[in-house]
Design an enzyme around this catalytic site. Structure first.
Site, PDB file in Angstrom:
ATOM      1  N   ARG A 152       0.861  -1.185   0.000  1.00 31.38           N
ATOM      2  CA  ARG A 152       0.000   0.000   0.000  1.00 31.38           C
ATOM      3  C   ARG A 152       0.892   1.228   0.000  1.00 31.38           C
ATOM      4  O   ARG A 152       2.109   1.113  -0.039  1.00 31.38           O
ATOM      5  CB  ARG A 152      -0.928  -0.021   1.223  1.00 31.38           C
ATOM      6  CG  ARG A 152      -0.184  -0.107   2.536  1.00 31.38           C
ATOM      7  CD  ARG A 152      -1.112  -0.167   3.736  1.00 31.38           C
ATOM      8  NE  ARG A 152      -0.353  -0.552   4.923  1.00 31.38           N
ATOM      9  CZ  ARG A 152      -0.850  -0.691   6.139  1.00 31.38           C
ATOM     10  NH1 ARG A 152      -2.145  -0.511   6.339  1.00 31.38           N
ATOM     11  NH2 ARG A 152      -0.094  -1.034   7.150  1.00 31.38           N
ATOM     12  N   ASN A 190      -4.541   7.232   5.371  1.00 32.84           N
ATOM     13  CA  ASN A 190      -4.094   6.433   6.505  1.00 32.84           C
ATOM     14  C   ASN A 190      -2.596   6.597   6.698  1.00 32.84           C
ATOM     15  O   ASN A 190      -1.814   6.267   5.806  1.00 32.84           O
ATOM     16  CB  ASN A 190      -4.407   4.947   6.254  1.00 32.84           C
ATOM     17  CG  ASN A 190      -4.226   4.104   7.495  1.00 32.84           C
ATOM     18  OD1 ASN A 190      -5.100   4.079   8.356  1.00 32.84           O
ATOM     19  ND2 ASN A 190      -3.103   3.419   7.603  1.00 32.84           N
ATOM     20  N   GLU A 191      -2.213   7.152   7.828  1.00 38.09           N
ATOM     21  CA  GLU A 191      -0.796   7.278   8.192  1.00 38.09           C
ATOM     22  C   GLU A 191       0.070   7.823   7.050  1.00 38.09           C
ATOM     23  O   GLU A 191       0.865   7.097   6.443  1.00 38.09           O
ATOM     24  CB  GLU A 191      -0.241   5.926   8.679  1.00 38.09           C
ATOM     25  CG  GLU A 191      -0.895   5.446   9.955  1.00 38.09           C
ATOM     26  CD  GLU A 191      -0.211   4.239  10.573  1.00 38.09           C
ATOM     27  OE1 GLU A 191       0.544   3.544   9.874  1.00 38.09           O
ATOM     28  OE2 GLU A 191      -0.436   3.991  11.768  1.00 38.09           O
ATOM     29  N   GLU A 340      -6.003   3.941  16.477  1.00 36.19           N
ATOM     30  CA  GLU A 340      -5.630   2.520  16.415  1.00 36.19           C
ATOM     31  C   GLU A 340      -4.747   2.218  17.618  1.00 36.19           C
ATOM     32  O   GLU A 340      -3.898   3.032  17.988  1.00 36.19           O
ATOM     33  CB  GLU A 340      -4.799   2.209  15.161  1.00 36.19           C
ATOM     34  CG  GLU A 340      -5.511   2.403  13.856  1.00 36.19           C
ATOM     35  CD  GLU A 340      -4.623   2.043  12.658  1.00 36.19           C
ATOM     36  OE1 GLU A 340      -3.575   1.392  12.844  1.00 36.19           O
ATOM     37  OE2 GLU A 340      -4.973   2.431  11.542  1.00 36.19           O
ATOM     38  N   TRP A 348       4.657  -6.639  13.470  1.00 35.52           N
ATOM     39  CA  TRP A 348       5.770  -6.018  12.747  1.00 35.52           C
ATOM     40  C   TRP A 348       6.995  -5.740  13.619  1.00 35.52           C
ATOM     41  O   TRP A 348       7.976  -5.187  13.141  1.00 35.52           O
ATOM     42  CB  TRP A 348       5.312  -4.710  12.087  1.00 35.52           C
ATOM     43  CG  TRP A 348       4.418  -3.853  12.940  1.00 35.52           C
ATOM     44  CD1 TRP A 348       3.061  -3.740  12.846  1.00 35.52           C
ATOM     45  CD2 TRP A 348       4.806  -2.998  14.036  1.00 35.52           C
ATOM     46  NE1 TRP A 348       2.581  -2.870  13.801  1.00 35.52           N
ATOM     47  CE2 TRP A 348       3.632  -2.402  14.540  1.00 35.52           C
ATOM     48  CE3 TRP A 348       6.023  -2.674  14.638  1.00 35.52           C
ATOM     49  CZ2 TRP A 348       3.631  -1.510  15.618  1.00 35.52           C
ATOM     50  CZ3 TRP A 348       6.027  -1.788  15.711  1.00 35.52           C
ATOM     51  CH2 TRP A 348       4.839  -1.219  16.188  1.00 35.52           C
ATOM     52  N   GLU A 388      -1.079  -9.078   7.212  1.00 37.83           N
ATOM     53  CA  GLU A 388      -1.092  -8.912   8.670  1.00 37.83           C
ATOM     54  C   GLU A 388      -1.820 -10.042   9.392  1.00 37.83           C
ATOM     55  O   GLU A 388      -2.466  -9.840  10.416  1.00 37.83           O
ATOM     56  CB  GLU A 388      -1.696  -7.542   8.996  1.00 37.83           C
ATOM     57  CG  GLU A 388      -0.808  -6.418   8.485  1.00 37.83           C
ATOM     58  CD  GLU A 388      -1.470  -5.055   8.500  1.00 37.83           C
ATOM     59  OE1 GLU A 388      -2.534  -4.923   7.846  1.00 37.83           O
ATOM     60  OE2 GLU A 388      -0.947  -4.145   9.135  1.00 37.83           O
ATOM     61  N   TYR A 390      -0.874 -12.324  11.304  1.00 36.58           N
ATOM     62  CA  TYR A 390      -0.451 -12.644  12.671  1.00 36.58           C
ATOM     63  C   TYR A 390      -0.800 -11.566  13.699  1.00 36.58           C
ATOM     64  O   TYR A 390      -0.529 -11.726  14.879  1.00 36.58           O
ATOM     65  CB  TYR A 390       1.065 -12.827  12.703  1.00 36.58           C
ATOM     66  CG  TYR A 390       1.536 -14.230  12.391  1.00 36.58           C
ATOM     67  CD1 TYR A 390       1.783 -15.130  13.429  1.00 36.58           C
ATOM     68  CD2 TYR A 390       1.764 -14.640  11.093  1.00 36.58           C
ATOM     69  CE1 TYR A 390       2.239 -16.411  13.161  1.00 36.58           C
ATOM     70  CE2 TYR A 390       2.214 -15.913  10.811  1.00 36.58           C
ATOM     71  CZ  TYR A 390       2.459 -16.795  11.850  1.00 36.58           C
ATOM     72  OH  TYR A 390       2.914 -18.058  11.600  1.00 36.58           O
ATOM     73  N   HIS A 391      -1.314 -10.439  13.238  1.00 38.13           N
ATOM     74  CA  HIS A 391      -1.542  -9.306  14.156  1.00 38.13           C
ATOM     75  C   HIS A 391      -2.597  -9.659  15.202  1.00 38.13           C
ATOM     76  O   HIS A 391      -3.512 -10.438  14.954  1.00 38.13           O
ATOM     77  CB  HIS A 391      -2.012  -8.098  13.333  1.00 38.13           C
ATOM     78  CG  HIS A 391      -1.786  -6.787  13.997  1.00 38.13           C
ATOM     79  ND1 HIS A 391      -2.570  -6.330  15.033  1.00 38.13           N
ATOM     80  CD2 HIS A 391      -0.870  -5.820  13.770  1.00 38.13           C
ATOM     81  CE1 HIS A 391      -2.141  -5.127  15.406  1.00 38.13           C
ATOM     82  NE2 HIS A 391      -1.106  -4.796  14.659  1.00 38.13           N
TER      83      HIS A 391
HETATM   84  C1  GLA Z   1      -0.853   0.777  11.096  1.00 37.09           C
HETATM   85  C2  GLA Z   1      -1.905   0.834  10.017  1.00 37.09           C
HETATM   86  C3  GLA Z   1      -2.901  -0.297  10.100  1.00 37.09           C
HETATM   87  C4  GLA Z   1      -2.213  -1.586  10.437  1.00 37.09           C
HETATM   88  C5  GLA Z   1      -1.474  -1.436  11.731  1.00 37.09           C
HETATM   89  C6  GLA Z   1      -0.823  -2.722  12.204  1.00 37.09           C
HETATM   90  O1  GLA Z   1      -1.109   1.534  12.173  1.00 37.09           O
HETATM   91  O2  GLA Z   1      -2.592   2.055  10.017  1.00 37.09           O
HETATM   92  O3  GLA Z   1      -3.547  -0.365   8.852  1.00 37.09           O
HETATM   93  O4  GLA Z   1      -1.348  -1.922   9.416  1.00 37.09           O
HETATM   94  O5  GLA Z   1      -0.465  -0.489  11.549  1.00 37.09           O
HETATM   95  O6  GLA Z   1      -0.149  -2.548  13.411  1.00 37.09           O
END
Ligand code: GLA
Length: 711
Positions: A152, A190-191, A340, A348, A388, A390-391
């Site tokens: 992404r 997003n971020e 979040e 990660w 993701e 395993y998150h």
């Molecule tokens: C970031 C992203 C999320 C996800 C989390 C996983 O904060 O915004 O989409 O990938 O990390 O920890």
């Protein structure tokens, strides 16, 4: 009508229907149903005061699964889901073919379960058809190659075509959901993180420089480009440098990056604002200490600041994490959201250990204590495939609760109980720590001692000061300062003339300004101030830095900020020491170096000067924790700063929030040992419906105490 779970809101679910019934809309003339009159115009009446949330991705699941998920969320007391921020390929599977019916149904079903929605614009994940057709929208990596699909954030934040497409999808979403009563707000993208370094980006940077400097002569002079024959005779000659380069060029690239994120964001804010009710807030999810852009540049157009709060490996460090909360609160100077946070563990880190049992709950209260009004878990459930897997999540691959679910459900009950008490309260501090991206960048480009980390330096002040004051604001040097008794500027390396004048006015107005080492070295172009440190503040200080030294080994410092002899322990400067001189007769020496490299022996390490009712202090050494504790104690005493609650055991974090006639203290024990706290007066223990004067808190225990506000 729904029954309010928390607070006094109520609305009709049937009102949700018919807002965006057109399921497939083709580009060209908009066929999206005309927006009806807004159902409500004011923003907060329909929201619970403290919100618990989860990131939910309905596009990843068969619809039959939605209701059981929402049912489980409702049972846990989850108030909102954030939805949609990576779903572009589902919303617009082919160019101009919009599909929002699924989202409409997901939002309606959430409403049925009393769960509100924050909609994310999906621009952090453009669909493959888009970048295939418009390859110019792909970001160019530093090695000159375009990014690709498979992950992404592959878009170019400065590309006009991408802006057009982002505006389009944000508008389409807002047309559909801008009046939806169950949509309470928006998250843009997003971020924000990835820049682009292609020839077009470079040209836009050059244009940006032209509008900043006007002439090449001005730029050449400000950057001292005679150095290494860097003189530019054509704007097109100016390169992009990100690591090692002319400090003026490096700083300007970051300022350009920040401005470009701001306009990238504004493009989508404008798209949403033209269609959405004003009650729907707009935010974006930032990343704590991340310094890819200047967050003070990007924040002002948002209604709400929010960040993604991850511990990663290990356990919560309440100092580092707490300061990041305070930093986020400082972006808009008000309560913020944790958009979040990790449900136990991430995927990660080096070791993706889980937070201990009870730690997730303790962390959520720590978040609220620092001024968060919402805590949202990422994510509800892992997609069955995807990076993701395993998150940590709140339900497992089988769709039933993970062990952590019960702890989050406990938070749901507690938020409901404490919500009315914390409603309308926020954090008010007597102490501010100044934080500047320019200064962090400037130091990180030329650390001089590779272990010198400007964030660690900030935290070395923050920790002990917080112990004394129990509440701290972390703000930009451009924020209003007159309300603070004490303003501390650790490593404020870049102090432009305007900022210097503001700081001088603060001191003259009766405030106490403490400058840490490396402060006041650079100007607005990341060039050296010719007065030496602290640059334009040297005259007010009546002293300056004669020389700075990167230290190979700690150097002892003598003097103890007026502490009684019995409390004196050996104290050291680590990593960095500046030899100070005193120029004015009324500038006092607070600290001196013991014997070390000869240059520093016996020389001043910290000096202070009274200025009317105010004071300016310069601490020229990176102090160890003992020295810093003594310094912090001195700072609060000389500035008249009081403890918000009173003395508590070291492992107990105290978080005051106040508003109107309410004063609430949240207490969390992050230590392993059970601790007892004697309160200064009897208070109401909100979570246990009792009156208390003495509290016993085990590890991760939380108390929410209400008392009458101080006057
Ligand atoms: C970031 C992203 C999320 C996800 C989390 C996983 O904060 O915004 O989409 O990938 O990390 O920890």
């Amino acid at each position: 009508m729904r029954t309010p779970r928390n607070g006094n809101w109520s609305w009709s679910v049937s009102a949700l229907v018919a807002l965006c019934l057109s399921t497939t809309v083709f580009t060209g003339v908009s066929q999206v149903a005309a927006s009806p009159t807004p159902l409500r115009s004011s923003s907060s009446e329909s929201r619970a005061p403290l919100l618990l949330g989860a990131a939910w991705y309905p596009e990843q699941w068969p619809e039959a699964r939605w209701e059981p998920d929402l049912q489980l969320m409702e049972s846990a007391g989850i108030h909102f889901v954030r939805v949609g921020e990576f779903a572009w390929s589902t919303m617009e599977p082919a160019e101009g073919e919009y599909k929002f019916d699924w989202l409409e149904r997901a939002i309606a079903l959430a409403a049925k379960h009393h769960i509100q929605v924050v909609l994310g614009t999906p621009t952090a994940a453009p669909p493959a058809w888009l970048t295939q057709k418009y390859p110019e929208t792909l970001r160019i990596n530093e090695d000159g190659r375009p990014d690709e699909h498979g992950n992404r954030q592959q878009f170019n934040w400065s590309d006009p075509k991408y802006r057009e497409l982002a505006h389009d999808i944000a508008s389409r979403m807002a047309e559909c959901f801008g009046h939806n009563p169950n949509v309470i707000g928006w998250q843009i993208d997003n971020e924000y993180a990835e820049e682009s370094y292609g020839p077009d980006d470079r040209q836009r940077f050059q244009q940006w420089l032209k509008s900043r400097y006007g002439t090449l002569d001005a730029l050449n002079a400000r950057w001292t480009t005679a150095y290494w024959s860097q003189t530019y005779t054509d704007w097109n000659q100016i390169p992009i440098e990100t690591g090692y380069g002319n400090p003026g060029l490096l700083l300007n690239w970051k300022l350009f990056v920040s401005d470009t994120w701001r306009s990238y964001q504004k493009n989508q804010i404008d798209a949403i604002r033209s269609h959405a009710d004003t009650r729907q807030f707009i935010t974006t999810n930032m990343m704590g200490w991340f310094s890819g852009y200047d967050h003070y540049t990007v924040s002002p157009e948002l209604d709400l600041a929010a960040w993604d709060d991850y511990v990663g490996e290990g356990h919560l460090d309440p100092v580092r994490n707490g300061a990041a909360h305070d930093l986020t609160r400082g972006f808009l100077g008000k309560s913020f959201w944790v958009m979040e946070t990790q449900p136990g563990f991430v995927n990660w880190a080096k070791v993706n250990n889980t937070l201990n049992k009870g730690e997730v709950r303790a962390m959520a209260w720590h978040d609220l204590g620092h001024g968060a009004d919402a805590v949202s878990y990422w994510q509800w459930r892992s997609a069955l495939n995807g990076q993701e897997e395993y998150h940590g999540t709140l339900v497992g691959a089988d769709g039933t609760p993970t062990p952590l679910y019960a702890e989050v459900a406990q938070l749901g009950r507690e938020f409901a109980k404490a919500g009315p008490v914390l409603a309308g309260t926020s954090v008010h501090s007597e102490v501010a720590i100044l934080h500047s991206y320019e200064s962090r960048w400037a130091i990180n480009w030329q650390r001089h001692n590779s272990d010198y980390d400007p964030v660690k330096e900030l935290l070395s002040y923050y920790g002990p000061l917080r112990d004394y004051a129990q509440s701290i604001d972390v703000v930009s040097p451009d924020a209003p300062l007159s309300q603070y008794k004490l303003v501390v500027a650790p490593a404020l390396n870049v102090i432009p003339e305007e900022t210097a004048q503001k700081l001088i006015a603060y001191v003259r107005g009766g405030g106490h300004l403490v400058l840490g080492d490396r402060s006041g070295m650079k100007d607005a172009d990341n060039a050296l101030w010719p007065q030496r440190q602290p640059g334009p503040l040297a005259d007010l200080l009546g002293g300056r830095v004669e020389q700075y030294y990167a230290l190979e080994a700690p150097v002892e410092v003598l003097g103890n900020f007026g502490q009684p002899a019995s409390m004196r322990a050996k104290q050291y400067a680590n990593l960095w020491a500046e030899q100070l001189s005193v120029k004015a007769p009324d500038t006092e020496v607070l600290l001196r170096y013991a014997k070390s490299n000869g240059w520093l022996d016996g020389q001043p390490a910290a000096i202070t000067r009274r200025v009317g009712k105010g004071r300016i202090t310069y601490i020229g050494a990176s102090l160890d924790s003992k020295a810093m504790a003594a310094a912090a104690n001195w700072m609060v005493r000389t500035s008249g700063v009081t403890r918000a609650l009173g003395p508590v055991p070291a492992s107990i974090d105290v978080y005051p929030r106040s508003g109107g006639d309410r004063l609430v203290y949240i207490l969390v024990n992050f230590g392993k040992k059970t601790e007892t706290v004697d309160l200064p007066s009897e208070m109401t223990d909100i979570l246990h419906d009792s009156k208390v004067r003495r509290l016993t808190l085990q590890q991760y225990d939380v108390a929410v105490l209400q008392t009458a506000a101080r006057h």
